[in-house]
Scaffold this motif. Structure first.
Motif, PDB file in Angstrom:
ATOM      1  N   PHE A  78       0.729  -1.168  -0.055  1.00  0.00           N
ATOM      2  CA  PHE A  78      -0.149   0.065  -0.051  1.00  0.00           C
ATOM      3  C   PHE A  78       0.840   1.442   0.011  1.00  0.00           C
ATOM      4  O   PHE A  78       0.582   2.072  -0.627  1.00  0.00           O
ATOM      5  CB  PHE A  78      -0.976   0.042   1.158  1.00  0.00           C
ATOM      6  CG  PHE A  78      -2.159  -0.758   1.063  1.00  0.00           C
ATOM      7  CD1 PHE A  78      -2.187  -2.131   1.007  1.00  0.00           C
ATOM      8  CD2 PHE A  78      -3.341  -0.214   0.688  1.00  0.00           C
ATOM      9  CE1 PHE A  78      -3.147  -3.077   0.933  1.00  0.00           C
ATOM     10  CE2 PHE A  78      -4.581  -1.056   0.524  1.00  0.00           C
ATOM     11  CZ  PHE A  78      -4.398  -2.424   0.494  1.00  0.00           C
ATOM     12  N   ILE A  94      -4.436   5.353 -12.269  1.00  0.00           N
ATOM     13  CA  ILE A  94      -5.258   6.372 -11.554  1.00  0.00           C
ATOM     14  C   ILE A  94      -4.233   7.643 -11.241  1.00  0.00           C
ATOM     15  O   ILE A  94      -4.988   8.638 -10.423  1.00  0.00           O
ATOM     16  CB  ILE A  94      -5.942   6.012 -10.273  1.00  0.00           C
ATOM     17  CG1 ILE A  94      -5.063   5.376  -9.385  1.00  0.00           C
ATOM     18  CG2 ILE A  94      -7.116   4.735 -10.824  1.00  0.00           C
ATOM     19  CD1 ILE A  94      -5.650   5.075  -7.881  1.00  0.00           C
ATOM     20  N   LEU A 141     -10.404   3.594 -11.978  1.00  0.00           N
ATOM     21  CA  LEU A 141     -10.755   3.521 -10.504  1.00  0.00           C
ATOM     22  C   LEU A 141     -11.273   2.175  -9.946  1.00  0.00           C
ATOM     23  O   LEU A 141     -10.569   1.565  -9.102  1.00  0.00           O
ATOM     24  CB  LEU A 141     -11.482   4.716  -9.755  1.00  0.00           C
ATOM     25  CG  LEU A 141     -11.345   4.661  -8.343  1.00  0.00           C
ATOM     26  CD1 LEU A 141     -10.071   4.896  -7.848  1.00  0.00           C
ATOM     27  CD2 LEU A 141     -12.294   5.997  -7.742  1.00  0.00           C
ATOM     28  N   PRO A 142     -12.272   1.661 -10.507  1.00  0.00           N
ATOM     29  CA  PRO A 142     -12.564   0.309 -10.254  1.00  0.00           C
ATOM     30  C   PRO A 142     -11.514  -0.911 -10.678  1.00  0.00           C
ATOM     31  O   PRO A 142     -11.315  -1.783  -9.726  1.00  0.00           O
ATOM     32  CB  PRO A 142     -13.773  -0.024 -11.079  1.00  0.00           C
ATOM     33  CG  PRO A 142     -14.507   1.366 -11.440  1.00  0.00           C
ATOM     34  CD  PRO A 142     -13.368   2.253 -11.446  1.00  0.00           C
ATOM     35  N   TYR A 143     -10.870  -0.679 -11.564  1.00  0.00           N
ATOM     36  CA  TYR A 143      -9.812  -1.555 -11.979  1.00  0.00           C
ATOM     37  C   TYR A 143      -8.760  -1.244 -10.874  1.00  0.00           C
ATOM     38  O   TYR A 143      -8.150  -2.478 -10.192  1.00  0.00           O
ATOM     39  CB  TYR A 143      -9.169  -1.182 -13.057  1.00  0.00           C
ATOM     40  CG  TYR A 143      -9.855  -1.348 -14.437  1.00  0.00           C
ATOM     41  CD1 TYR A 143     -10.128  -2.802 -15.004  1.00  0.00           C
ATOM     42  CD2 TYR A 143     -10.647  -0.457 -15.130  1.00  0.00           C
ATOM     43  CE1 TYR A 143     -10.768  -2.888 -16.332  1.00  0.00           C
ATOM     44  CE2 TYR A 143     -11.323  -0.396 -16.309  1.00  0.00           C
ATOM     45  CZ  TYR A 143     -11.524  -1.984 -16.782  1.00  0.00           C
ATOM     46  OH  TYR A 143     -12.189  -2.020 -17.950  1.00  0.00           O
ATOM     47  N   SER A 144      -8.348  -0.119 -10.499  1.00  0.00           N
ATOM     48  CA  SER A 144      -7.267  -0.056  -9.645  1.00  0.00           C
ATOM     49  C   SER A 144      -7.374  -0.560  -8.177  1.00  0.00           C
ATOM     50  O   SER A 144      -6.688  -1.316  -7.566  1.00  0.00           O
ATOM     51  CB  SER A 144      -6.927   1.654  -9.566  1.00  0.00           C
ATOM     52  OG  SER A 144      -5.797   1.654  -8.740  1.00  0.00           O
ATOM     53  N   VAL A 145      -8.606  -0.213  -7.779  1.00  0.00           N
ATOM     54  CA  VAL A 145      -8.861  -0.704  -6.481  1.00  0.00           C
ATOM     55  C   VAL A 145      -9.046  -2.203  -6.385  1.00  0.00           C
ATOM     56  O   VAL A 145      -8.455  -2.886  -5.380  1.00  0.00           O
ATOM     57  CB  VAL A 145     -10.110   0.150  -5.946  1.00  0.00           C
ATOM     58  CG1 VAL A 145     -10.666  -0.653  -4.655  1.00  0.00           C
ATOM     59  CG2 VAL A 145      -9.941   1.443  -5.709  1.00  0.00           C
ATOM     60  N   THR A 146      -9.600  -2.754  -7.079  1.00  0.00           N
ATOM     61  CA  THR A 146      -9.952  -4.167  -7.254  1.00  0.00           C
ATOM     62  C   THR A 146      -8.607  -4.928  -7.478  1.00  0.00           C
ATOM     63  O   THR A 146      -8.403  -5.776  -6.909  1.00  0.00           O
ATOM     64  CB  THR A 146     -10.968  -4.596  -8.457  1.00  0.00           C
ATOM     65  OG1 THR A 146     -11.975  -3.766  -8.268  1.00  0.00           O
ATOM     66  CG2 THR A 146     -11.206  -6.049  -8.209  1.00  0.00           C
ATOM     67  N   LEU A 180      -5.638  -3.915  -6.703  1.00  0.00           N
ATOM     68  CA  LEU A 180      -4.823  -3.778  -5.436  1.00  0.00           C
ATOM     69  C   LEU A 180      -5.217  -4.793  -4.265  1.00  0.00           C
ATOM     70  O   LEU A 180      -4.303  -5.299  -3.763  1.00  0.00           O
ATOM     71  CB  LEU A 180      -4.861  -2.377  -4.855  1.00  0.00           C
ATOM     72  CG  LEU A 180      -4.144  -2.117  -3.581  1.00  0.00           C
ATOM     73  CD1 LEU A 180      -2.526  -2.314  -3.705  1.00  0.00           C
ATOM     74  CD2 LEU A 180      -4.292  -0.421  -3.111  1.00  0.00           C
ATOM     75  N   LEU A 181      -6.471  -4.693  -4.140  1.00  0.00           N
ATOM     76  CA  LEU A 181      -7.040  -5.404  -3.170  1.00  0.00           C
ATOM     77  C   LEU A 181      -7.058  -7.100  -3.268  1.00  0.00           C
ATOM     78  O   LEU A 181      -6.284  -7.769  -2.625  1.00  0.00           O
ATOM     79  CB  LEU A 181      -8.695  -5.144  -2.687  1.00  0.00           C
ATOM     80  CG  LEU A 181      -8.657  -3.702  -2.204  1.00  0.00           C
ATOM     81  CD1 LEU A 181     -10.353  -3.706  -1.998  1.00  0.00           C
ATOM     82  CD2 LEU A 181      -8.126  -3.684  -1.049  1.00  0.00           C
ATOM     83  N   SER A 241      -0.552  -1.336  -9.217  1.00  0.00           N
ATOM     84  CA  SER A 241      -1.993  -1.100  -9.104  1.00  0.00           C
ATOM     85  C   SER A 241      -2.464   0.303  -9.197  1.00  0.00           C
ATOM     86  O   SER A 241      -3.610   0.540  -9.673  1.00  0.00           O
ATOM     87  CB  SER A 241      -2.386  -1.836  -7.841  1.00  0.00           C
ATOM     88  OG  SER A 241      -1.546  -1.210  -6.667  1.00  0.00           O
ATOM     89  N   SER A 242      -1.554   1.074  -8.795  1.00  0.00           N
ATOM     90  CA  SER A 242      -2.060   2.804  -8.980  1.00  0.00           C
ATOM     91  C   SER A 242      -1.534   3.475 -10.166  1.00  0.00           C
ATOM     92  O   SER A 242      -1.769   4.557 -10.441  1.00  0.00           O
ATOM     93  CB  SER A 242      -1.653   3.346  -7.550  1.00  0.00           C
ATOM     94  OG  SER A 242      -0.176   3.341  -7.572  1.00  0.00           O
TER      95      SER A 242
END
Length: 534
Positions: A417, A468, A499-504, A506-507, A464-465
């Motif tokens: 993170f 964005i 944003l949905p791609y990045s958050v998903t 990453l998690l 992952s980021s």
């Protein structure tokens, strides 16, 4: 097969949809990207003047000395800035990559070669697997460094449009694969030995004799490919494309296709027309394709001998020292230019050599907006690096994480993170690892965590980021690609799509790494999870 037969249903009015709409609305109120970079430049100047008055105890691993923030508002600094402004711009790496590649791709595009090839491809590509195929190709494009940004992403928009689907959904899917899944690939690339070199140097702070294999994360990266494709497939078809259903196409690329935005029937008709090739065009396509294949075969023949001048001095092909890895963009230029010329003259698109040059001119006209943004982007990135503010941010963040002394798995999550956060401001993967590696790797070795696992965690967070942050050099280029179809596309539009791609990513990718670790599946060649290796 009827293209466009799986048009997504209207998006449900869920909290996700409402949140993304809010992100888009707020984001599109931001100034033009070029102005944002200019404002960021001014802010960096101001912050550098403020923080240059403070003394920091954090040690910069690149120099072995305490981090010093450089004041960019002194007379000498401003004089240096003005004297280097032209070379800062002309030396901006993404600019040369994009323009040289687009010269060759422009000939292939405007001659009709690319569209003819796509017409043939549409006949054999099932609609149901179009999205995962685009994402998989985007991931594989990492092997050719930045080729995915200048080739795969715009072509994904063309392909989706031709299939009767929304082109921005194709661009988003490809962007997620190229940049969001940057470290997921089953084909080794030049980034592997580059990061390994920093990891090994950092590990030798604790163990001078340790050796790290360049493919120490290969197995994990390969397995991650399936995860990224699955995530991208679901988000594109279930979240992004339904949101785009009522977004009208009004850009130049759309108008050139002769379609309108009254409904899906026109898109279907356009897709069907897109398939049809005349006998003359079919013959031109065959010879142009043979030309491209011949070029690839010739390249392989040159690369095959161990004494090839395109190999590194030690005989490796994937090393950054290998001329072939430094020639990816010129090779893309040639492998699209030559078949484009063959197709153009054989199909009748080109009558004279001037017609060929005109296609290059058109390609550069389409990049004019990006060139303007690249100017301000280059100035900002140079100032950010000169100020040392990025180094301070990364090192202080790593020191805070170290001071927390968390359990091993929690520490790994913290590294992921923190890297994702720092990546919003410092784009270069190798530059960040040069800063973070000498802190993270020795710290975790003392917790019995191997450098191989630490590097894998870093690569995950780094990827992952990417999609964005408007500060990533290729982000404005993707905005330009979208504006070819929807003129009103802004930063907010692209952010809300990605944003949905990045958050998903990453998690779920973090959970995937922890599960991978818990199961003890090998990370890569000669890799381990613990230090010292058992």
């Amino acid at each position: 097969m009827e293209h466009g037969s799986t048009t997504p249903m209207d998006p449900p009015n869920t909290w996700v949809t409402r949140a993304l709409d809010k992100v888009e609305k707020i984001g599109n109120k931001l100034p033009d990207p070029a102005i944002i970079f200019f404002f960021c430049l001014i802010i960096i100047w101001g912050l550098s003047a403020i923080f240059s008055n403070f003394t920091f105890s954090s040690i910069d691993p690149r120099t072995g000395e305490a981090v010093v923030v450089n004041n960019l508002l002194t007379g000498d600094s401003l004089a240096d800035f003005l004297s280097r402004m032209v070379t800062i711009f002309t030396g901006f790496a993404p600019l040369g990559v994009v323009l040289v590649a687009m010269l060759g791709v422009g000939v292939a595009e405007h001659s009709g070669f690319i569209s003819a090839g796509l017409k043939r491809m549409l006949d054999v590509t099932p609609q149901k697997v179009l999205t995962p195929m685009i994402i998989l190709i985007a991931i594989v494009s990492h092997t050719a460094t930045d080729a995915g940004y200048v080739l795969v992403i715009p072509l994904a928009g063309v392909i989706f449009h031709a299939m009767g689907r929304h082109p921005l959904a194709g661009i988003a899917a490809a962007f997620a694969g190229v940049s969001g899944g940057f470290c997921a690939n089953f084909i080794p690339s030049a980034i592997d030995p580059l990061l390994q070199s920093f990891t090994q140097s950092a590990a030798q702070i604790i163990d001078p004799d340790i050796q790290i294999n360049p493919l120490n994360n290969w197995f994990f990266n390969s397995a991650s490919t399936l995860l990224i494709v699955s995530i991208g497939w679901y988000i594109t078809d279930k979240i992004i494309e339904p949101r785009l259903k009522h977004v009208e196409l009004d850009g130049d690329e759309f108008k050139a296709s002769g379609t309108d935005s009254d409904g899906t029937e026109q898109a279907k008709q356009a897709a069907n027309q897109f398939k049809e090739l005349s006998d003359k065009e079919s013959r031109a396509l065959r010879f142009a394709t043979l030309t491209m294949v011949a070029g690839i075969v010739a390249l392989i023949a040159v690369l095959y001998p161990e004494t090839s001048p395109m190999r590194a001095p030690d005989g490796q092909l994937t090393s950054f020292a290998a001329p072939v890895m430094q020639s990816i963009v010129p090779l893309i230029f040639l492998l699209f230019l030559l078949p484009g010329v063959v197709y153009g003259f054989m199909s009748g698109t080109f009558k004279t050599s001037k017609d060929m040059i005109d296609t290059m001119t058109k390609a550069m006209q389409g990049m004019s907006y990006y060139i303007v943004m690249a100017f301000f982007c280059a100035l900002f990135i140079d100032a950010f690096g000169k100020s040392n503010l990025g180094a301070l941010l990364a090192i202080e963040g790593a020191q805070v994480l170290k001071a927390l002394a968390l359990p091993s798995m929690v520490t790994i999550v913290g590294i992921i993170f923190l890297t994702a956060f720092v990546n919003l401001f410092v784009g270069s993967s190798s530059a960040k690892w040069a800063l973070l590696g000498p802190i993270f790797v020795p710290m975790l070795m003392q917790l019995n965590i191997s450098p191989d696992l630490t590097q894998a965690a870093y690569r995950l967070g780094d990827s992952s980021s990417n999609i964005i942050t408007p500060l990533m050099p290729y982000f404005p280029l993707v905005v330009v690609y979208c504006q070819r179809y929807v003129k009103s596309t802004g930063i907010g539009t692209l952010l809300s799509m990605m944003l949905p791609y990045s958050v998903t990513i990453l998690l779920l990718w973090t959970v995937f790494l922890l599960a991978y670790w818990a199961l003890g599946i090998p990370l890569g060649i000669q890799a381990s999870y613990v230090y010292p290796a058992g």
